[in-house]
Design an enzyme around this catalytic site. Structure first.
Site, short mmCIF file in Angstrom:
data_model
loop_
_atom_site.label_atom_id
_atom_site.label_comp_id
_atom_site.label_asym_id
_atom_site.label_seq_id
_atom_site.Cartn_x
_atom_site.Cartn_y
_atom_site.Cartn_z
N HIS A 14 0.80 -1.31 -0.12
CA HIS A 14 -0.06 -0.13 0.14
C HIS A 14 1.08 1.48 -0.09
O HIS A 14 1.51 1.75 1.35
CB HIS A 14 -1.25 0.63 1.17
N HIS A 16 1.61 5.10 -2.34
CA HIS A 16 0.46 5.67 -3.99
C HIS A 16 2.27 5.89 -4.01
O HIS A 16 3.03 6.44 -4.06
CB HIS A 16 0.07 6.47 -3.05
N ASP A 135 -5.75 3.63 -9.58
CA ASP A 135 -6.43 4.02 -8.16
C ASP A 135 -7.47 4.81 -8.05
O ASP A 135 -6.67 5.75 -9.69
CB ASP A 135 -5.29 5.05 -7.16
N HIS A 195 -9.84 1.30 -0.87
CA HIS A 195 -9.64 2.50 1.10
C HIS A 195 -10.95 1.85 0.90
O HIS A 195 -11.74 2.19 0.97
CB HIS A 195 -9.14 3.32 0.25
N GLU A 198 -11.21 4.08 6.28
CA GLU A 198 -10.14 4.68 6.77
C GLU A 198 -10.45 6.24 7.71
O GLU A 198 -10.72 6.20 9.41
CB GLU A 198 -9.29 5.55 5.99
N ASP A 276 2.07 3.62 2.79
CA ASP A 276 1.32 4.66 2.05
C ASP A 276 1.18 6.17 1.38
O ASP A 276 1.28 5.92 0.13
CB ASP A 276 0.24 5.40 2.82
#
Length: 334
Positions: A14, A16, A135, A195, A198, A276
């Site tokens: 995970h 980005h 994404d 996702h 969160e 992340d």
């Protein structure tokens, strides 16, 4: 322990791409392209990386993407990310990327793919295998998701595509409307890695499972608010990809000590540890593992278990998963 963590072969699931750019590179590209990032120096830019809430983080994330204008820019940030990964002994990583923002900056499908392919080749030269998760931003129109899936399953797709994701602000944007996008992606052979859980509670995780057919859940820490959702994750063998520093900086938890990492494991969940957006959060995977040890009392054996879980839940073929686990086991045996 520091030496053990440094040498441990790592898998990250995970992260980005756009959130991995370090402030110095953002500032350099901003100067090259004449993009105003609200800072007159690298230090000033880095000091602006403060997040009052999740929307402010999204605003900063989008601002960062505005400095990416050419395929060479994508090649640069992938190569720099991979070089850092090599220094941490990360062997394999699945990376989210957001083509919608690059297309808004005028990049074409071909230029996006060219930059990412060149960077991925550079990563292979460092001994790192990269795979891509497209994404989607849940606060945009669902049509952008169909366009993204068409891109990454079409003739101009970057090499190494494995999955489709769903990011962006959860509040007010549940996963269910994105079911047709994920159905299309899964029919084309991509895995589902949204996702959820969160900044919104367990219902978001439930929707990611039932509507989107999630293979893994990004974050997912708020699944603990509903034992039924926890049971769904455990029974179906769906891991949660946890990012400790991210959760603190974005207000999911107030302090490092408040993070429910141990509760997630105690509930029987499979948990992976990740960064992340390491460029924005100024962290590394090594630091995240060290944080898990220092704050949550994880042992070397625990860290190895988390890396095995990550390896076994990649989008790789089973034989390649086994080879990663064998590499991890060989290190611990030594």
């Amino acid at each position: 322990m520091h030496e053990f963590i440094a040498g441990l072969p790592k898998v990250e699931l995970h992260r980005h791409l756009e959130g991995s750019i370090r402030p110095a590179t953002v500032f350099t590209l901003a100067q090259e392209h004449g993009v105003d990032v609200g800072a007159d120096s690298v230090d000033e830019l880095a000091e602006s990386y403060v997040f009052g809430d999740f929307p402010s983080f999204v605003e900063l994330f989008i601002k960062t993407t505005k400095v990416l204008r050419r395929s060479e820019d994508l090649e640069l940030i992938v190569t720099e990310m991979a070089r850092e990964m090599a220094g941490e002994n990360i062997r394999y990583a699945e990376i989210f990327f957001s083509p919608v923002w690059h297309q808004m900056n005028g990049m074409t499908e071909r230029s996006i793919a060219a930059g990412m392919n060149a960077g991925r080749s550079a990563a292979a030269g460092f001994g790192i295998e990269l795979a891509w998760i497209v994404d989607n931003s849940r606060h945009l129109e669902v049509t952008t998701g169909f366009e993204a899936v068409d891109f990454v399953t079409g003739p101009n797709a970057p090499d190494g595509m494995v999955a489709v994701g769903l990011g962006g602000p959860e509040v007010g944007f549940p996963p269910e409307p994105w079911r047709p996008v994920f159905d299309k992606a899964r029919a084309a052979g991509l895995e589902s890695i949204p996702h959820a859980g969160e900044t919104v509670g367990a219902d978001s995780v439930r929707g990611a499972i039932t509507a989107l057919g999630a293979k893994r859940i990004g974050h997912g820490v708020r699944c603990l608010e509903d034992p039924e959702v926890v049971s769904m994750l455990v029974d179906r063998g769906i891991p949660v990809d946890v990012s400790l520093t991210s959760n603190r900086l974005l207000g999911v938890v107030q302090t490092d000590e408040d993070h429910p990492l141990i509760e997630l494991v105690a509930a029987g969940l499979q948990v992976t540890l990740n960064t992340d957006d390491p460029g924005l959060f100024r962290t590394t995977l090594t630091r995240e593992l060290a944080l898990a040890v220092a704050v949550h009392g994880l042992t070397a054996e625990n860290l190895v278990d988390h890396m095995r879980v990550a390896a076994r839940n990649t989008c790789l073929p089973v034989e390649r998963q086994r080879s990663l686990v064998e590499e991890i086991d060989a290190y611990t045996a030594r």
